[in-house]
Design an enzyme around this catalytic site. Sequence first.
Site, PDB file in Angstrom:
ATOM      1  NE  ARG A 125      51.090 107.445  22.586  1.00  0.00           N
ATOM      2  CZ  ARG A 125      51.703 106.521  21.876  1.00  0.00           C
ATOM      3  NH1 ARG A 125      52.351 106.852  20.774  1.00  0.00           N
ATOM      4  NH2 ARG A 125      51.683 105.247  22.265  1.00  0.00           N
ATOM      5  CE1 TYR A 177      46.335 108.917  31.153  1.00  0.00           C
ATOM      6  CE2 TYR A 177      44.630 107.502  32.047  1.00  0.00           C
ATOM      7  CZ  TYR A 177      45.119 108.758  31.794  1.00  0.00           C
ATOM      8  OH  TYR A 177      44.402 109.860  32.200  1.00  0.00           O
ATOM      9  CD  GLU A 178      46.112 107.024  25.079  1.00  0.00           C
ATOM     10  OE1 GLU A 178      46.776 106.785  24.055  1.00  0.00           O
ATOM     11  OE2 GLU A 178      44.928 106.705  25.203  1.00  0.00           O
ATOM     12  N   GLY A 179      50.823 104.851  26.583  1.00  0.00           N
ATOM     13  CA  GLY A 179      52.246 104.617  26.361  1.00  0.00           C
ATOM     14  C   GLY A 179      53.047 105.244  27.477  1.00  0.00           C
TER      15      GLY A 179
END
Length: 593
Positions: free
Chosen positions: A297, A440-442
């Site tokens: 992140r 992406y990645e949350g």
Amino acid sequence: MAEYKAPLREMNFLLHEVFEADKLWARLPALAETADRETADAILEEMAKLAANTLDPINRTGDEEGCHWNDGVVTTPKGFPEAYATYCEGGWGALVGNPEFGGMGMPKMLGAQVEEMICSANISFALYPVLTNGACLAIDAHASEELKQKYLPNMYAGTWAGAMDLTEPHAGTDLGIIRTKAEPQEDGSYSITGSKIFITGGEHDLSENIIHLVLAKLPDAPKGPKGISLFLVPKIMVNDDGTLGERNAVSCGSIEHKMGIKASSTCAMNFDGAKGWLVGELNKGLAAMFTMMNYERLGVGIQGLGASERSYQSAIEYARDRVQSRSPEGAKLPEKAADPIIVHPDVRRMLLTQKALIGGGRALSTYVAKWLDLAKFGEGEEKKHAEALVALLTPVAKAFFTDKGLECTVLGQQVFGGHGYIREWGQEQLVRDVRITQIYEGTNGIQALDLIGRKTVANGGAFFDLFAADVQAFIDANGDNEALAEFIQPLGAELQRLKEVTAAVIEAAKTDPNAPGAASVEYLHLFGYVAYAYMWAKVVSVAAPQADADDFYRTQVKTARFFFARLLPQATALANSVLAGSETLMDLEEALF
């Protein structure tokens, strides 16, 4: 488009002068014999060459060609395999890896600067080694000694790549409802069956093998996220002697046709009774995966920062060359038909906004990386303190960097006017490439909810108090410095505002379950602006004494002044939005939308 040149002066300034990284490294036993200023400078200089000479030249061509899928085989664009081989030959995949298994053991503070250069030059390329680095982290932290010995050396070398397989067609954010199954086998392995989508680097032609980290559930696992386990599933089986054996039951069903990052293979992966091995403990897969995702992140945030820097470099070159109209103050270049557009206030607004957001972001990425290093290499209370700050700051770094990354690339495109919309100038690609970083990645909305919910409200503001205390200590240490008063005073006022808003949301959450969600995005942005103000104040504390004699330091002071005068005031509006509560968000009946 301007040729990319790594901002080495800015990076060295932050590492050595603002954060005094070499002093930190010298007092940490794991880094004392590994990292020093001379080594760091040499590493940054070498990556600057690789980014400019190898990765940047294939960025546009990679976007135009994209990846190719043919009967399960994925081919990357022309030049990518050769660039990847050059990257691996330089040992870059081992930079922050565990020395026990062939890594260099370098600090994240240095790794963050290296990542930024790679992302500025070529985000699509960067995704392949970044995912491998993250997989290595999870394996190193949670896998058995046997799995570490068997897989990490080749992954650090880049001979084998890594991928993380989380998302399923029906399960994105809510991983608790994944359906991929893991069935225990007599030999201690597991049979993995299921389908995953949006898997970055799930299949490609860059490495001999791809090591998938797959989230799956045992048949008798508890429902929800508490029933998720993590498994290592190689594309090609690895024999006991380390050689490659038969193909595992892992296949790529297709690749996505995307808005951007087209040279990065985004795959639909099928596991048809594939052989895998447990990483960490049963039903605790999410905890193991988050070891990887916290680093990823920050890495995604750095992608936003890298794209911003690349856009700015092109925009400033264009603004100096493009002549249109006369300066409001009168002709600057009377011998020409018009003046360069950099003389116009609005163009300067766009460029300075980019410059101020990039400078604040680069400083904050270095600051977060410092806490990651202390969380990894520190001991005792210092380690716990660092872990708490990493937990708090990770969603800010991911979401604020990438939200501002899109803003900065759009500003860079706007500087070009109509030419910014045309493919040949490169700005439209940066806008397309950076857009995914907010997703992406949350998604950034999830990051904001994580910040205000789990990282703030859930612990009564305990993590936040650590950050506030750090900022306050800096304010107290510089309170009598008249040269810094124009920065310290507003920083103190905005910190107090952030404290009050944080306390208000914590209190509101006691009676209103919608309060954290309603506040989340504006709260994260408010936090981001205050964090950037802190970073710029730290920068000025070092630069101001030298500003009269050196253009570089003078530039830092003047950019900070712009940030405080023109960008930080947005914090007031954000605070007001947070304090408005959830009522107006939740009052409209669903049918009336």
